[in-house]
Motif scaffolding. Structure first.
Motif, PDB file in Angstrom:
ATOM      1  N   LEU A 140       0.808  -1.223   0.000  1.00 44.75           N
ATOM      2  CA  LEU A 140       0.000   0.000   0.000  1.00 44.75           C
ATOM      3  C   LEU A 140       0.843   1.275   0.000  1.00 44.75           C
ATOM      4  N   GLY A 141       2.156   1.125  -0.224  1.00 45.10           N
ATOM      5  CA  GLY A 141       3.026   2.288  -0.427  1.00 45.10           C
ATOM      6  C   GLY A 141       3.149   3.208   0.772  1.00 45.10           C
ATOM      7  N   LEU A 142       3.253   2.612   1.975  1.00 43.65           N
ATOM      8  CA  LEU A 142       3.298   3.427   3.191  1.00 43.65           C
ATOM      9  C   LEU A 142       4.683   3.450   3.858  1.00 43.65           C
ATOM     10  N   GLU A 143       5.683   2.869   3.179  1.00 44.11           N
ATOM     11  CA  GLU A 143       7.013   2.794   3.830  1.00 44.11           C
ATOM     12  C   GLU A 143       7.540   4.155   4.247  1.00 44.11           C
ATOM     13  N   GLY A 155      -6.456  11.642   2.834  1.00 46.23           N
ATOM     14  CA  GLY A 155      -7.521  10.734   3.224  1.00 46.23           C
ATOM     15  C   GLY A 155      -7.264   9.320   2.744  1.00 46.23           C
ATOM     16  N   GLY A 156      -6.765   9.208   1.500  1.00 43.85           N
ATOM     17  CA  GLY A 156      -6.459   7.890   0.964  1.00 43.85           C
ATOM     18  C   GLY A 156      -5.368   7.176   1.752  1.00 43.85           C
ATOM     19  N   GLN A 157      -4.349   7.927   2.162  1.00 46.29           N
ATOM     20  CA  GLN A 157      -3.272   7.334   2.957  1.00 46.29           C
ATOM     21  C   GLN A 157      -3.784   6.899   4.334  1.00 46.29           C
ATOM     22  N   GLN A 158      -4.650   7.707   4.927  1.00 42.73           N
ATOM     23  CA  GLN A 158      -5.224   7.331   6.222  1.00 42.73           C
ATOM     24  C   GLN A 158      -6.031   6.037   6.106  1.00 42.73           C
ATOM     25  N   GLN A 159      -6.781   5.909   5.010  1.00 45.62           N
ATOM     26  CA  GLN A 159      -7.567   4.692   4.834  1.00 45.62           C
ATOM     27  C   GLN A 159      -6.662   3.483   4.658  1.00 45.62           C
ATOM     28  N   ARG A 160      -5.547   3.666   3.961  1.00 46.94           N
ATOM     29  CA  ARG A 160      -4.615   2.557   3.790  1.00 46.94           C
ATOM     30  C   ARG A 160      -4.023   2.117   5.131  1.00 46.94           C
ATOM     31  N   VAL A 161      -3.721   3.087   5.997  1.00 51.58           N
ATOM     32  CA  VAL A 161      -3.219   2.756   7.345  1.00 51.58           C
ATOM     33  C   VAL A 161      -4.272   1.941   8.101  1.00 51.58           C
ATOM     34  N   GLU A 178     -17.508   0.705   3.500  1.00 49.72           N
ATOM     35  CA  GLU A 178     -17.113   1.588   2.394  1.00 49.72           C
ATOM     36  C   GLU A 178     -15.590   1.803   2.364  1.00 49.72           C
ATOM     37  N   PRO A 179     -14.794   0.737   2.330  1.00 48.22           N
ATOM     38  CA  PRO A 179     -13.343   0.890   2.472  1.00 48.22           C
ATOM     39  C   PRO A 179     -12.675   1.642   1.329  1.00 48.22           C
ATOM     40  N   THR A 180     -13.319   1.722   0.161  1.00 45.01           N
ATOM     41  CA  THR A 180     -12.714   2.431  -0.970  1.00 45.01           C
ATOM     42  C   THR A 180     -13.368   3.791  -1.207  1.00 45.01           C
ATOM     43  N   GLY A 181     -14.255   4.198  -0.290  1.00 42.00           N
ATOM     44  CA  GLY A 181     -15.034   5.421  -0.495  1.00 42.00           C
ATOM     45  C   GLY A 181     -14.207   6.689  -0.619  1.00 42.00           C
ATOM     46  N   ASN A 182     -13.028   6.719   0.014  1.00 39.10           N
ATOM     47  CA  ASN A 182     -12.202   7.921  -0.009  1.00 39.10           C
ATOM     48  C   ASN A 182     -10.896   7.720  -0.787  1.00 39.10           C
ATOM     49  N   ARG A 186      -7.130   3.718  -8.507  1.00 38.44           N
ATOM     50  CA  ARG A 186      -5.990   2.788  -8.487  1.00 38.44           C
ATOM     51  C   ARG A 186      -5.774   2.221  -7.083  1.00 38.44           C
ATOM     52  N   THR A 187      -5.772   3.104  -6.057  1.00 40.82           N
ATOM     53  CA  THR A 187      -5.573   2.643  -4.687  1.00 40.82           C
ATOM     54  C   THR A 187      -6.748   1.782  -4.241  1.00 40.82           C
ATOM     55  N   GLY A 188      -7.961   2.191  -4.668  1.00 40.63           N
ATOM     56  CA  GLY A 188      -9.138   1.399  -4.332  1.00 40.63           C
ATOM     57  C   GLY A 188      -9.037  -0.012  -4.865  1.00 40.63           C
ATOM     58  N   ARG A 189      -8.538  -0.140  -6.103  1.00 43.57           N
ATOM     59  CA  ARG A 189      -8.372  -1.463  -6.707  1.00 43.57           C
ATOM     60  C   ARG A 189      -7.344  -2.286  -5.920  1.00 43.57           C
TER      61      ARG A 189
END
Length: 258
Positions: A140-143, A155-161, A178-182, A186-189
């Motif tokens: 999820l690209g959070l390194e 918001g997208g990064q927070q959801q990934r965390v 609604e995990p992909t709502g924000n 590409r990140t949602g996929r």
């Protein structure tokens, strides 16, 4: 539908579930005699028009809300009537949560937010859990974000965390609202593929509430709710099939409200 009386092969189930808000003429029945189960190792999407009861169903299944009547189980453990302490312990050890509002702790950095379930349980991650966390963070690209606090993230990064935190302990059951709502598409996929792998490769059970037909098309099974009842239970569907069914459900719900 499912063997909901014995619970065989089910990660969570409810029987004859009813939920009413308010009383008298102003009362609203959010769920109306629902009996359904979430199968082990399966990715289930829960869909329906606004007001159909899908979030209420998820919250009761997860032990975050209580039914007006009926019963609920997580695995073989009945959670209706369970005291708060026992319910908290059960959720902490066996259930992961992903909410649309993220629910990250603002004073903790990303690493500490991800490790929060372990801290609350008074333990450190095992070697296997640490490896899982590293893989999830990389996927999820959070390194580069591990020392940042939530307010420093999009918001997208927070959801990934929040998703890494939910999957970190390898829970039997993950509830996602609604995990992909924000997230961007590409990140949602990527998130949906992660959830698919969690069920397909690791045998985790995923229950996802979503409005998005594309998100729901990643699931093995789609439950459609309307007017507080399960109106259809379908195996994997295309986005077009899901959209068509959602339209019919919305039209039927509008007719019944008229």
């Amino acid at each position: 539908m499912d063997n909901t009386t014995s619970g065989s092969g089910l990660a969570a189930r409810v029987t004859h579930l009813t939920k009413t808000y308010g009383s008298g003429d102003g009362s609203v029945r959010a769920l109306d005699d629902v009996t359904v189960g979430i199968r082990r190792g399966e990715f289930t999407a829960i869909m329906g028009p606004s007001g159909s009861g899908k979030s209420t169903l998820m919250h009761i299944m997860a032990g975050l809300d209580e039914p007006t009547s009926g019963r609920a189980w997580i695995g073989d453990t009945e959670i209706t009537g369970l005291d708060d302490q026992a319910l908290t312990l059960l959720r902490r050890r066996r259930v992961g949560f992903v909410f649309q509002a993220f629910n990250l702790v603002p004073t903790l950095d990303v690493r500490a937010n991800i490790l929060l379930p372990f801290d609350l349980d008074g333990r450190r991650p095992t070697v296997a859990e640490s490896e899982r966390i590293r893989n999830l963070v990389a996927t999820l690209g959070l390194e580069e974000r591990l020392t940042h606090r939530p307010h420093e993230l999009s918001g997208g990064q927070q959801q990934r965390v929040a998703i890494v935190r939910a999957l970190a302990t390898g829970p039997d059951l993950v509830f996602a609202d609604e995990p992909t709502g924000n997230l961007d598409s590409r990140t949602g996929r990527e998130v949906l593929e992660l959830l698919s792998r969690a069920s397909g490769e690791r045998g985790q059970s995923i229950a996802m509430v979503t409005h998005d037909p594309i998100a729901a098309s990643h699931a093995d099974r789609v439950l459609f709710l309307g007017d507080g009842r399960v109106v259809a239970d379908k195996s994997r569907q295309t986005p077009d099939e899901i959209s068509a069914h959602m339209l019919r459900t919305e039209q039927e719900q509008a007719r019944s409200a008229a």
